[in-house]
Design a protein around this motif. Structure first.
Motif, mmCIF file in Angstrom:
data_model
loop_
_atom_site.group_PDB
_atom_site.id
_atom_site.type_symbol
_atom_site.label_atom_id
_atom_site.label_comp_id
_atom_site.label_asym_id
_atom_site.label_seq_id
_atom_site.Cartn_x
_atom_site.Cartn_y
_atom_site.Cartn_z
ATOM 1 N N ARG A 1 21.930 40.057 -4.206
ATOM 2 C CA ARG A 1 22.042 41.298 -4.835
ATOM 3 C C ARG A 1 20.829 42.208 -4.655
ATOM 4 N N GLY A 2 19.931 41.798 -3.478
ATOM 5 C CA GLY A 2 19.074 42.673 -2.979
ATOM 6 C C GLY A 2 17.579 42.316 -4.004
ATOM 7 N N ARG A 3 17.712 41.786 -4.614
ATOM 8 C CA ARG A 3 16.549 41.311 -5.557
ATOM 9 C C ARG A 3 15.508 40.174 -5.318
ATOM 10 N N GLN A 4 14.459 39.992 -5.903
ATOM 11 C CA GLN A 4 13.410 38.935 -5.415
ATOM 12 C C GLN A 4 13.319 37.672 -6.354
ATOM 13 N N ALA A 5 12.939 36.779 -5.881
ATOM 14 C CA ALA A 5 12.556 35.573 -6.673
ATOM 15 C C ALA A 5 11.159 35.037 -6.711
ATOM 16 N N LEU A 6 10.698 34.640 -7.724
ATOM 17 C CA LEU A 6 9.311 34.210 -7.915
ATOM 18 C C LEU A 6 9.301 32.679 -8.299
ATOM 19 N N VAL A 7 9.050 31.780 -7.579
ATOM 20 C CA VAL A 7 8.853 30.339 -7.830
ATOM 21 C C VAL A 7 7.649 29.724 -8.138
ATOM 22 N N LEU A 8 7.376 29.198 -9.365
ATOM 23 C CA LEU A 8 6.005 28.589 -9.421
ATOM 24 C C LEU A 8 6.297 27.154 -9.345
ATOM 25 N N VAL A 9 5.261 26.323 -8.814
ATOM 26 C CA VAL A 9 5.205 25.019 -8.758
ATOM 27 C C VAL A 9 3.752 24.525 -9.150
ATOM 28 N N PRO A 10 3.532 23.411 -9.673
ATOM 29 C CA PRO A 10 2.230 23.095 -10.597
ATOM 30 C C PRO A 10 1.093 22.753 -9.605
ATOM 31 N N GLU A 11 1.406 22.348 -8.251
ATOM 32 C CA GLU A 11 0.327 21.798 -7.636
ATOM 33 C C GLU A 11 0.501 22.399 -6.265
ATOM 34 N N ILE A 12 -0.520 22.540 -5.374
ATOM 35 C CA ILE A 12 -0.681 22.881 -4.132
ATOM 36 C C ILE A 12 0.025 21.837 -3.016
ATOM 37 N N GLY A 13 -0.109 20.629 -3.616
ATOM 38 C CA GLY A 13 0.475 19.393 -2.853
ATOM 39 C C GLY A 13 1.997 19.682 -2.573
ATOM 40 N N PRO B 1 12.466 36.019 4.808
ATOM 41 C CA PRO B 1 11.133 35.502 4.634
ATOM 42 C C PRO B 1 10.919 35.013 3.215
ATOM 43 N N VAL B 2 10.032 33.747 3.490
ATOM 44 C CA VAL B 2 9.546 32.999 2.166
ATOM 45 C C VAL B 2 8.145 32.878 2.304
ATOM 46 N N VAL B 3 7.431 33.550 1.433
ATOM 47 C CA VAL B 3 6.125 33.501 1.470
ATOM 48 C C VAL B 3 5.418 32.501 0.268
ATOM 49 N N ALA B 4 4.052 32.055 0.803
ATOM 50 C CA ALA B 4 3.406 31.325 -0.206
ATOM 51 C C ALA B 4 2.084 31.722 -0.661
ATOM 52 N N LEU B 5 1.766 31.375 -1.818
ATOM 53 C CA LEU B 5 0.541 31.944 -2.456
ATOM 54 C C LEU B 5 -0.259 30.875 -3.273
ATOM 55 N N HIS B 6 -1.148 30.342 -2.875
ATOM 56 C CA HIS B 6 -1.914 29.341 -3.355
ATOM 57 C C HIS B 6 -3.152 29.158 -2.799
ATOM 58 N N SER B 7 -4.202 28.215 -3.291
ATOM 59 C CA SER B 7 -5.556 28.441 -3.025
ATOM 60 C C SER B 7 -6.161 27.870 -1.679
ATOM 61 N N GLY B 8 -4.930 27.434 -1.017
ATOM 62 C CA GLY B 8 -5.186 26.809 0.440
ATOM 63 C C GLY B 8 -5.222 27.759 1.459
ATOM 64 N N LEU B 9 -4.974 28.841 1.030
ATOM 65 C CA LEU B 9 -4.806 30.028 2.115
ATOM 66 C C LEU B 9 -5.774 30.671 2.285
ATOM 67 N N THR B 10 -6.086 31.410 3.517
ATOM 68 C CA THR B 10 -7.305 32.186 3.969
ATOM 69 C C THR B 10 -7.218 33.594 2.956
ATOM 70 N N THR C 1 3.735 22.561 -2.697
ATOM 71 C CA THR C 1 4.158 23.797 -2.052
ATOM 72 C C THR C 1 4.413 23.671 -0.715
ATOM 73 N N PRO C 2 3.792 22.968 0.266
ATOM 74 C CA PRO C 2 4.419 22.663 1.637
ATOM 75 C C PRO C 2 5.582 22.273 1.650
ATOM 76 N N GLN C 3 6.159 21.249 0.736
ATOM 77 C CA GLN C 3 7.508 20.429 0.953
ATOM 78 C C GLN C 3 8.492 21.426 0.403
ATOM 79 N N THR C 4 8.070 22.350 -0.816
ATOM 80 C CA THR C 4 8.863 23.083 -1.326
ATOM 81 C C THR C 4 9.181 24.413 -0.520
ATOM 82 N N LEU C 5 8.161 24.762 0.130
ATOM 83 C CA LEU C 5 8.149 26.074 1.090
ATOM 84 C C LEU C 5 9.148 25.503 2.354
ATOM 85 N N SER C 6 8.952 24.269 2.557
ATOM 86 C CA SER C 6 9.695 23.886 4.023
ATOM 87 C C SER C 6 11.361 23.941 3.510
ATOM 88 N N ARG C 7 11.473 23.514 2.503
ATOM 89 C CA ARG C 7 13.031 23.227 2.004
ATOM 90 C C ARG C 7 13.656 24.530 1.901
#
Length: 745
Positions: free
Chosen positions: A255-267, A283-292, A269-275
């Motif tokens: 419908r042309g809208r955006q989704a924000l998904v929160l996960v509890p741990e940085i560990g 595009p699916v972008v990630a935001l967590h403390s492991g980024l530059t 994030t990679p598996q959720t992002l991959s799926r």
């Protein structure tokens, strides 16, 4: 009198500072193209330095004379920061009784705090021109590599990025030669360039079929995609909650809208992002403390501009601006890591509720073990309650089997019947997860002659014995100490490890099962980047192995070949002083038990305990988390504790015990007097020492406020904050106010 279109004479600017106020400045330099407005970042003189602040008010007057005001040095933006982000920061500062300037500072990427422009990095993309598409084959007969490059670009109608071309052994000179001939051209595009698939081609992989419970839940969520619609999705581990998230996001993004998904741990994030990236063509972008810092700004800008339809992140991602918000999803909503425990003490789940309500969009909170706060809202009808009772596989969730530890010899914390069960599982070519929520080799080092224990000099805590490398470490203040050669009290050399940690259990299992790989997963073993993912990738190959880990392993990981889970000691939270300890321990036990039997073979969960007859533990084992949560809710109601009462905690700390005590007594006394005069229904308890009174060389005290009405509690907290800011002694003692505390420690 100036007209309404005249520039303001005073700007109220929020600067990162503990003071809960705006600072007045005169507009300086050239005005931004659209004129002065809230949300513009500016550089201003503050004390002896220049800092970046955010304009929050445009006014005609100040309490000071205009000639006394300093001027803005530079305006950093041509347009204000996103309006939804500004609203959320204002709400957060007001609700958590925090400085607005510091809230804005914490909520924006580091590079924006430093004054960088709000723009993501770009890349160069090359594609054929009309002349290039029509060029005859013989046109590049004397330049075969240029001809090959032209043919490759012809296979990519949307073009290729420079790095992708260079990776195929072509050169920049060849690109420039084709451009000089008018056969190709280039354009700059953001690193996160939005693809534009239509709703029928949104998916790269097809959605999975849903069972009846999943279909009912998804249908309920589809009923109100254009309105605030809070839903608690309570589903046993392995019941397919993530598939519901994916199909709900498909409807929202379509419908042309955006989704924000929160996960509890940085560990996670990679598996959720991959799926998610495997499922969607956008595009699916990630935001967590492991980024530059640059990666974080790129993702933040892509979300704010709307180019990134799907944003996945940990706690701080709740502050990500969205151009077209469509849904917010909070996975493992019960998890304690959603609460920031220092500085700005916000709870990302609660901010997700406020943000979804503000935007008028659906909110989905998922968990196998929901928090009592969320369960209370669902059972009162304030939120919709959706349940998934069946796993996607044919096997149901494994039951907890309580194993009595009393009077039995242990090796690495494990007793003989449990070791036999591990041996049988490995012989069947399956995998075993051993859960022990203690890092290190042993909880402490003890003298067998006099009873001396290795204690931290700066905390009321014992130091943990580590073997890799050999040392004593305090996990509260991070102090390190070399292992003593003898007891510092009696001189005996008979020093022994007391209890078991992950290192000791790993060492024991490696000795008992020398032919089987043993993987230890805790904060110490996964410090190196990608170490966690590399271990999980090896485990997912399916060969027999032993996993020894802390709660890092308990949260959301799909380990299809694990059929036995062993909990080394389930008693840590049974008799703790914190009223949430039992709830949190039960959630952790259920979560780690959910790693067993998630695929073709049924699972088994062995829980070692010194208290097998504890009624709460037996209820959890026999009837599951839902039954225990029901009982805990009744106990909380009788005791007037959350979720039936609202709490705030004033935390005081000082290097001098008497200073903290004196300020605590004065603050509590002043508040009680004010409450009596105003007849506000708020309780004030304390001051009392924190559960760990001395930590990092400082003394910690607490004053607790409680009320049946949230508004009354916030009135009292606001008054207390003003009193503390006006009291000189409070400037010499560190203090903070924790709204809705999740722990009393």
């Amino acid at each position: 009198m100036p007209t309404s279109t005249s520039p303001p004479r005073v700007l109220g600017i929020a600067v990162s500072s503990p003071l809960r106020r705006l600072f007045d400045y005169r507009p300086g330099g050239s005005a931004p193209p659209g004129g002065w407005a809230p949300g513009l970042r500016v550089r201003v003189p503050f004390g002896r330095r220049e800092v970046v602040g955010v304009v929050m008010e445009c006014r005609e007057r100040s309490d000071l004379l205009l000639t006394e005001l300093k001027s803005v040095s530079t305006c950093l933006d041509s347009a204000p920061l996103p309006a939804d982000w500004l609203w959320l920061c204002r709400f957060t500062a007001r609700y958590y009784q925090h400085s607005l300037g510091d809230t804005l500072h914490q909520a924006m990427p580091v590079l924006l705090r430093q004054g960088r422009a709000l723009e993501g990095r770009t890349r160069e993309r090359w594609q054929l021109t009309a002349a290039g598409r029509d060029a005859p084959a013989e046109a590049l007969a004397r330049a075969p590599r240029q001809a090959e490059l032209l043919a490759m670009l012809d296979q990519h109608p949307h073009g290729l990025a420079t790095q992708a071309i260079l990776a195929q052994s072509f050169s920049r000179e060849q690109l420039k030669a084709l451009a000089a001939k008018g056969l190709v051209d280039s354009r700059e595009e953001p690193l996160t360039a939005r693809s534009q698939p239509d709703a029928d081609h949104l998916l790269a992989d097809p959605a999975l079929p849903l069972n009846r419970e999943q279909a009912v839940a998804l249908s309920t969520l589809h009923e109100r995609l254009d309105a605030y619609h809070p839903c608690l999705l309570e589903g046993v581990t392995g019941s397919g909650k993530t598939e519901i998230y994916l199909q709900l996001i498909e409807a929202v993004v379509g419908r042309g809208r955006q989704a924000l998904v929160l996960v509890p741990e940085i560990g996670l994030t990679p598996q959720t992002l991959s799926r998610f990236r495997k499922r969607f063509r956008v595009p699916v972008v990630a935001l967590h403390s492991g980024l530059t810092d640059h990666e974080r700004l790129d993702a933040w800008e892509a979300a704010a501009s709307g180019r990134a339809p799907i944003v996945i992140g940990t706690r701080s991602a709740i502050f990500t601006p969205l151009a077209r918000p469509g849904v917010i999803i909070v996975d493992e909503e019960h998890d304690g890591s959603y609460k920031q425990q220092d500085g700005l003490r916000y709870h990302a789940r609660d901010l997700a509720v406020a943000r979804a309500h503000h935007h008028g969009i659906p909110l989905l909170l998922g968990s196998a073990t929901p928090s009592l706060e969320s369960l209370a809202k669902a059972r009162s009808g304030e939120w919709r309650h959706l349940t998934l009772t069946r796993r996607a596989t044919r096997h149901g969730p494994a039951k907890l089997e309580l194993i009595d530890l009393r009077g039995r010899p242990r090796q690495g914390g494990l007793i003989p019947p449990v070791l036999d069960a591990i041996r049988e599982t490995l012989n069947a070519n399956h995998q075993v997860l051993v859960f022990i929520n203690r890092r290190g080799f042993a909880p402490t080092l003890a003298c067998h002659a006099c009873g001396w224990l290795a204690e931290c000099d700066a905390c009321d805590a014992r130091m943990t014995l580590h073997r890799q490398p050999p040392l004593l470490a305090c996990h509260h203040c991070d102090r390190r100490r070399a292992l003593p050669e003898s007891c510092p009290t009696c001189g005996s050399i008979d020093l022994r490890p007391l209890g078991s940690g992950t290192e000791r259990t790993e060492e024991t299992l490696a000795g008992l099962f020398p032919k089987v790989p043993v993987h230890r997963i805790d904060r110490d073993s996964t410090r190196r980047r990608d170490a966690f993912e590399q271990i999980l990738a090896e485990v997912r190959r399916g060969e027999p192995c032993l996993l020894v880990g802390t709660q890092m392993l308990a949260k959301g990981h799909h380990l299809p070949h694990v059929t036995l889970v062993v909990v080394v000691n389930a008693d840590a939270g049974l008799y703790a002083s914190d009223f949430r300890a039992l709830e949190q321990s039960a959630q952790l036990l259920e979560q780690v038990a959910g790693r067993a039997g998630r695929a073709a073979h049924p699972g088994r969960v062995l829980v070692q305990t010194l208290h097998p007859d504890d009624p709460h533990l037996r209820l959890l084992a026999e009837r599951g988390y839902a039954a225990l949560a029901e009982q805990l809710l009744e106990e909380r109601r009788d005791a007037a504790l959350p979720p039936f009462r609202f709490l705030a905690l004033l935390r005081l700390e000082s290097a001098k015990e008497e200073a903290a005590n004196e300020l605590g007594r004065r603050a509590a006394g002043a508040l009680r007097s004010w409450l009596t005069d105003g007849e506000l229904a708020v309780d004030c308890l304390g001051p009392v020492p924190a559960p760990m009174e001395r930590r990092q060389g400082r003394y910690h005290l607490q004053v607790m406020l409680g009320a049946e009405k949230r508004s009354a509690l916030h009135q009292a907290c606001a008054w207390l904050t003003r009193w503390l800011e006006a009291t000189p002694e409070a400037r010499r003692t560190r203090w903070s106010l924790d709204i809705d505390p999740q722990t009393l420690s």
